[in-house]
Design a protein around this motif. Structure first.
Motif, PDB file in Angstrom:
ATOM      1  N   PRO A 100      36.414  32.129 -10.261  1.00 49.43           N
ATOM      2  CA  PRO A 100      36.131  31.747 -11.652  1.00 49.43           C
ATOM      3  C   PRO A 100      37.189  32.189 -12.655  1.00 49.43           C
ATOM      4  CG  PRO A 100      34.199  32.739 -10.620  1.00 49.43           C
ATOM      5  CD  PRO A 100      35.357  32.996  -9.719  1.00 49.43           C
ATOM      6  N   THR A 104      38.099  28.494 -13.997  1.00 49.46           N
ATOM      7  CA  THR A 104      37.122  28.118 -15.022  1.00 49.46           C
ATOM      8  C   THR A 104      37.604  28.189 -16.467  1.00 49.46           C
ATOM      9  OG1 THR A 104      35.362  28.850 -13.528  1.00 49.46           O
ATOM     10  CG2 THR A 104      34.764  28.543 -15.831  1.00 49.46           C
ATOM     11  N   GLU A 175      38.498  17.618 -14.182  1.00 46.65           N
ATOM     12  CA  GLU A 175      37.537  18.688 -13.950  1.00 46.65           C
ATOM     13  C   GLU A 175      36.160  18.290 -14.452  1.00 46.65           C
ATOM     14  OE1 GLU A 175      38.300  21.278 -12.301  1.00 46.65           O
ATOM     15  OE2 GLU A 175      40.491  21.401 -12.409  1.00 46.65           O
ATOM     16  N   ASP A 180      32.026  23.363 -13.081  1.00 52.65           N
ATOM     17  CA  ASP A 180      32.914  24.528 -13.039  1.00 52.65           C
ATOM     18  C   ASP A 180      32.238  25.764 -13.618  1.00 52.65           C
ATOM     19  OD1 ASP A 180      34.912  23.127 -11.852  1.00 52.65           O
ATOM     20  OD2 ASP A 180      36.077  22.786 -13.672  1.00 52.65           O
ATOM     21  N   LEU A 181      31.566  25.573 -14.755  1.00 51.94           N
ATOM     22  CA  LEU A 181      30.922  26.703 -15.423  1.00 51.94           C
ATOM     23  C   LEU A 181      29.767  27.247 -14.596  1.00 51.94           C
ATOM     24  CD1 LEU A 181      30.888  28.494 -17.905  1.00 51.94           C
ATOM     25  CD2 LEU A 181      29.423  26.812 -19.044  1.00 51.94           C
ATOM     26  N   GLY A 184      31.127  28.859 -11.425  1.00 48.77           N
ATOM     27  CA  GLY A 184      31.759  30.137 -11.720  1.00 48.77           C
ATOM     28  C   GLY A 184      30.750  31.245 -11.950  1.00 48.77           C
TER      29      GLY A 184
END
Length: 221
Positions: A100, A104, A175, A180-181, A184
């Protein structure tokens, strides 16, 4: 050539540092030992690696070296804290925690402060591409090299840029910010859970944990 020398030279230095710092690795863990120092230092180095990659000059070589060093210290800390199989669990925690900090920050930050502009893909002939250069109306050109092929209707691509020039640009669709968030956060939670489990195990045994499990492929006594 210079980047290769920097990378392999840095890796050699990291290996030496981890060997020296990990001299306690095969001893029983103890709350009074170096375990928490290693764990905290590992987290600090992971944050530093993320900053080196996210902010100018976006030094990916130095970032990766610091990241590897951070993972090394985190693994040593978890291994000596929990003992036994926590050497393996520590490796899992280090790997999960490393992702992350590098992957991220940029897409999440761009989603908040970035501006989308339409750029032209240089030399695009209507065939899927893996590498391309986007010429943008702000007078800049950006090179993108990503996994997977991409099609660009009309030869144009929307690019998210930071008008202050702090964050690296990304093209729309590169992305998935939400994924991603969430990914992460989950990685960090699992890594934190492994560290907590090692601490609980250590506390339950009053610090008298077994030596770290020796990998089957290692040599020596």
């Amino acid at each position: 050539m210079r980047i290769g020398i920097e990378f392999f030279g840095g890796m050699a230095a990291i290996i030496a540092i981890v060997i020296v710092a990990g001299r306690h690795l095969r001893r029983p863990g103890s709350p009074k030992g170096p375990t928490w120092h290693h764990i905290v230092l590992g987290w600090v180095l992971l944050v530093a690696a993320g900053a080196l990659y996210t902010f100018p000059p976006h030094d990916i070589v130095l970032s990766v070296l610091v990241l590897v060093l951070g993972v090394g210290f985190l693994v040593m800390g978890v291994a000596t804290l929990g003992g036994g199989n926590f050497g393996y669990f520590g490796a899992l925690a280090g790997g999960l925690a490393a992702v992350p900090f590098v992957m991220t920050p940029t897409p999440v930050a761009l989603s908040q402060v970035g501006t989308t502009i339409t750029c032209h893909v240089r030399g695009y002939h209507g065939h899927p591409v893996y590498e391309f250069t986007a010429d943008c109306p702000n007078g800049h050109s950006y090179d993108f090299t990503k996994h997977g092929s991409h099609d660009f209707p009309g030869g144009n691509v929307p690019v998210i840029v930071d008008k202050h020039g702090v964050l690296q640009p990304e093209f729309v669709g590169e992305e998935n910010v939400t994924a991603d968030l969430v990914g992460g956060i989950l990685c960090l939670l699992v890594a934190a859970g492994i560290i907590a489990a090692a601490a609980v195990h250590n506390r339950r045994l009053h610090g008298d944990v077994r030596h770290v499990v020796k990998p089957g492929f290692s040599s020596g006594p």
